[in-house]
Design a protein around this motif. Structure first.
Motif, short mmCIF file in Angstrom:
data_model
loop_
_atom_site.label_atom_id
_atom_site.label_comp_id
_atom_site.label_asym_id
_atom_site.label_seq_id
_atom_site.Cartn_x
_atom_site.Cartn_y
_atom_site.Cartn_z
N GLU A 159 0.93 -12.26 3.17
CA GLU A 159 -0.39 -12.83 3.45
C GLU A 159 -1.48 -12.10 2.66
OE1 GLU A 159 -1.26 -15.42 4.91
OE2 GLU A 159 -3.41 -15.16 5.26
N LEU A 160 -1.37 -10.75 2.57
CA LEU A 160 -2.34 -9.99 1.79
C LEU A 160 -2.28 -10.38 0.32
CD1 LEU A 160 -2.01 -6.43 3.34
CD2 LEU A 160 -4.13 -7.74 3.13
N TYR A 161 -1.09 -10.61 -0.19
CA TYR A 161 -0.98 -10.98 -1.61
C TYR A 161 -1.66 -12.33 -1.83
CZ TYR A 161 0.74 -11.46 -6.32
OH TYR A 161 0.79 -11.60 -7.69
N ARG A 162 -1.45 -13.24 -0.87
CA ARG A 162 -2.02 -14.58 -1.02
C ARG A 162 -3.56 -14.55 -0.95
NH1 ARG A 162 -3.72 -18.68 1.86
NH2 ARG A 162 -3.53 -17.58 3.84
N THR A 163 -4.09 -13.72 -0.06
CA THR A 163 -5.54 -13.77 0.19
C THR A 163 -6.33 -12.68 -0.53
OG1 THR A 163 -5.28 -12.39 2.17
CG2 THR A 163 -5.19 -14.79 2.48
N GLU A 164 -5.68 -11.57 -0.88
CA GLU A 164 -6.45 -10.43 -1.39
C GLU A 164 -6.08 -10.00 -2.80
OE1 GLU A 164 -8.93 -9.04 -0.01
OE2 GLU A 164 -8.88 -9.70 2.07
N PHE A 196 -14.59 2.77 -1.65
CA PHE A 196 -14.67 2.13 -2.96
C PHE A 196 -13.96 0.79 -2.97
CE2 PHE A 196 -10.84 4.74 -4.35
CZ PHE A 196 -10.01 3.69 -4.65
N ALA A 197 -13.06 0.59 -2.02
CA ALA A 197 -12.41 -0.71 -1.99
C ALA A 197 -13.34 -1.77 -1.41
CB ALA A 197 -11.14 -0.63 -1.15
N ASP A 198 -14.23 -1.38 -0.51
CA ASP A 198 -15.07 -2.36 0.17
C ASP A 198 -16.44 -2.55 -0.47
OD1 ASP A 198 -13.19 -2.97 2.06
OD2 ASP A 198 -13.86 -1.39 3.44
N ARG A 199 -17.01 -1.47 -1.00
CA ARG A 199 -18.43 -1.52 -1.36
C ARG A 199 -18.69 -2.44 -2.55
NH1 ARG A 199 -18.36 4.52 -3.98
NH2 ARG A 199 -17.64 3.94 -6.04
N ASN A 218 -6.81 -0.12 6.93
CA ASN A 218 -7.47 -0.93 5.90
C ASN A 218 -6.46 -1.19 4.79
OD1 ASN A 218 -9.03 -2.04 3.86
ND2 ASN A 218 -10.82 -0.77 4.33
N PRO A 219 -5.64 -2.23 4.95
CA PRO A 219 -4.55 -2.46 3.97
C PRO A 219 -5.07 -2.66 2.54
CG PRO A 219 -4.24 -3.81 5.93
CD PRO A 219 -5.61 -3.22 6.03
N ARG A 220 -6.18 -3.39 2.38
CA ARG A 220 -6.68 -3.62 1.01
C ARG A 220 -7.08 -2.31 0.35
NH1 ARG A 220 -11.65 -7.30 0.81
NH2 ARG A 220 -12.81 -5.36 1.04
N ALA A 221 -7.76 -1.44 1.10
CA ALA A 221 -8.15 -0.14 0.54
C ALA A 221 -6.92 0.66 0.16
CB ALA A 221 -9.00 0.63 1.54
N TRP A 222 -5.89 0.59 1.02
CA TRP A 222 -4.65 1.32 0.72
C TRP A 222 -4.05 0.81 -0.59
CZ3 TRP A 222 0.39 0.91 -0.48
CH2 TRP A 222 1.25 1.97 -0.19
N LEU A 223 -4.01 -0.49 -0.77
CA LEU A 223 -3.41 -1.08 -1.96
C LEU A 223 -4.23 -0.75 -3.21
CD1 LEU A 223 -2.46 -4.50 -0.36
CD2 LEU A 223 -0.82 -2.92 -1.43
#
Length: 424
Positions: free
Chosen positions: A15-20, A105-108, A61-66
């Protein structure tokens, strides 16, 4: 970790790959400064997540981790390369020095990163076909095979086009950044042009067996929505938002007719013959609201005016109820904003339906006499239709035959052949 947990981790990652994945890639391109390295690092990060998260659980925060994992994967690759080429040592040192909070830095800057990527892929220094290919590949995430299929070329040709575009960005030093306020109008115009080219190929294919390609028009609308979402976050871009709104409105209003534009056999159905109950009312409502807001801004351009014309068509409960006088007036505005022979042709057709077929035919003959649209099949098709309505069947036949010789789309060919058959 048990099998159920593994399935949960895999589902989360899918799901993360599809959306992020496009957002993560945008940030990694900014951090690493290299398209291919960023893509490799992102895939390595997703692969590492499957192993780590199965052992340690899914992070907060999976996106920040990736992004963080991808950044370090990229640095590792650059470090290995630097053993061969010492010039990379300084870059690695700079990247390693940026050890801020990964979550921050992943979010800002994720929205700005996406916007940077769009402007880079649509840079005017790239050839138009390269801009389209690169945008669909890097921003939209379509595979090379999908893009090649949509544009009727081979995957190898398309792949070479993308490789050359990336090399051009690298060799020409095209900056990965949002243009300055002074440069933004021209650069945004190039971005909107690419999006509309993608949409047009999906809405009205230039060649092939199918009248439309829903995947392309869908991606163009998604990209337009993304741009509309991103621009308000950037104050320097906000003044140019109305025309983005106008483009999204135009695409939605045109796309709303997709189901009615062809028969079950794939044949062309003209606007006047379409079953309007098949028009997508949700798209019409959204498109109409967007175009009203764009017009109210008093700072709009050609896309907004075209959207206003499409909205007039959408508001008519039947073809006979169309307000052609308003459409002619809007084409007059469009001719001032973005004059072109094609706009003149469309206005001539509107004049024919508002005033008289004779008046429209005189305008079309004037355009053709200048030679600007002599190879444009729709000009000859429009002339043929007006001649047919006026009972000038010999002229209608001649123009239909000329249009038939010029069209490259099979459904249009069948339509013109039926018209010629009906004249016999």
């Amino acid at each position: 970790m048990n099998e159920a947990s593994n399935i949960n981790v895999r589902g989360t990652i899918d799901e993360l790959y599809r959306t992020e994945s496009r957002r993560i890639l945008s940030t990694l391109i900014r951090l690493l400064g290299d398209f291919d390295l960023a893509e490799e690092a992102m895939h390595d990060a997703f692969a590492a997540a499957m192993e780590k998260w199965a052992e340690e659980g899914i992070p907060a925060n999976p996106r920040a981790w990736l992004v963080s994992a991808g950044r370090f994967k990229g640095i590792d690759v650059m470090r290995r390369r630097s053993r061969i080429d010492e010039s990379g040592a300084e870059i690695i040192e700079h990247l390693e020095a940026d050890n801020g909070d990964p979550a921050e830095f992943a979010d800002r800057a994720v929205k700005d990163d996406e916007l940077r990527l769009i402007f880079t892929c649509c840079h005017p220094a790239l050839a138009p076909d390269a801009r389209i290919a690169l945008t669909l590949r890097e921003v939209c995430g379509l595979t090379t095979e999908e893009i090649a299929r949509a544009f009727l070329t081979t995957p190898s040709t398309l792949a070479q086009r993308i490789v050359r575009a990336k090399a051009k960005i690298r060799d020409a030093g095209i900056p990965y950044k949002i243009p300055s306020h002074d440069d933004l109008p021209g650069r945004l115009e190039a971005v909107l042009h690419v999006i509309y080219l993608v949409f047009n190929e999906g809405y009205s294919a230039s060649s092939g067996d199918s009248l439309t390609r829903a995947d392309l028009s869908g991606e163009a609308i998604r990209l337009g929505r993304l741009l509309l979402e991103l621009l308000p976050a950037n104050p320097q871009a906000a003044p140019f938002e109305p025309e983005v709104r106008g483009l999204v409105a135009l695409m939605l209003l045109q796309e709303s007719r997709r189901a009615a534009r062809s028969s079950a056999e794939g044949d062309l159905v003209l606007l006047e013959d379409q079953d309007r109950s098949l028009w997508n009312q949700e798209m019409i409502r959204e498109g109409t609201q967007l175009v009203r807001r764009a017009l109210a801004s008093q700072s709009f351009g050609a896309y907004t005016v075209q959207a206003a014309i499409a909205a007039v068509h959408a508001e008519a409960p039947a073809a006979a109820a169309t307000d052609w006088a308003q459409i002619v007036a809007l084409y007059d505005v469009l001719l001032q904003v973005a004059p072109s022979p094609v706009v003149e042709l469309n206005r001539a057709v509107a004049v024919a339906l508002s005033d008289s077929a004779e008046a429209g035919l005189q305008l079309i003959d004037g355009i053709l006499a200048r030679g600007e649209l002599s190879d444009y099949h729709l000009a000859h098709s429009a002339r043929a239709d007006l001649c047919r309505r006026m009972g000038r069947f010999a002229e209608a036949r001649e123009s239909y035959e000329r249009a038939l010789a010029l069209t490259k789309l099979e459904p249009e060919r069948r339509f013109l052949e039926r018209r010629l058959h009906d004249l016999a």
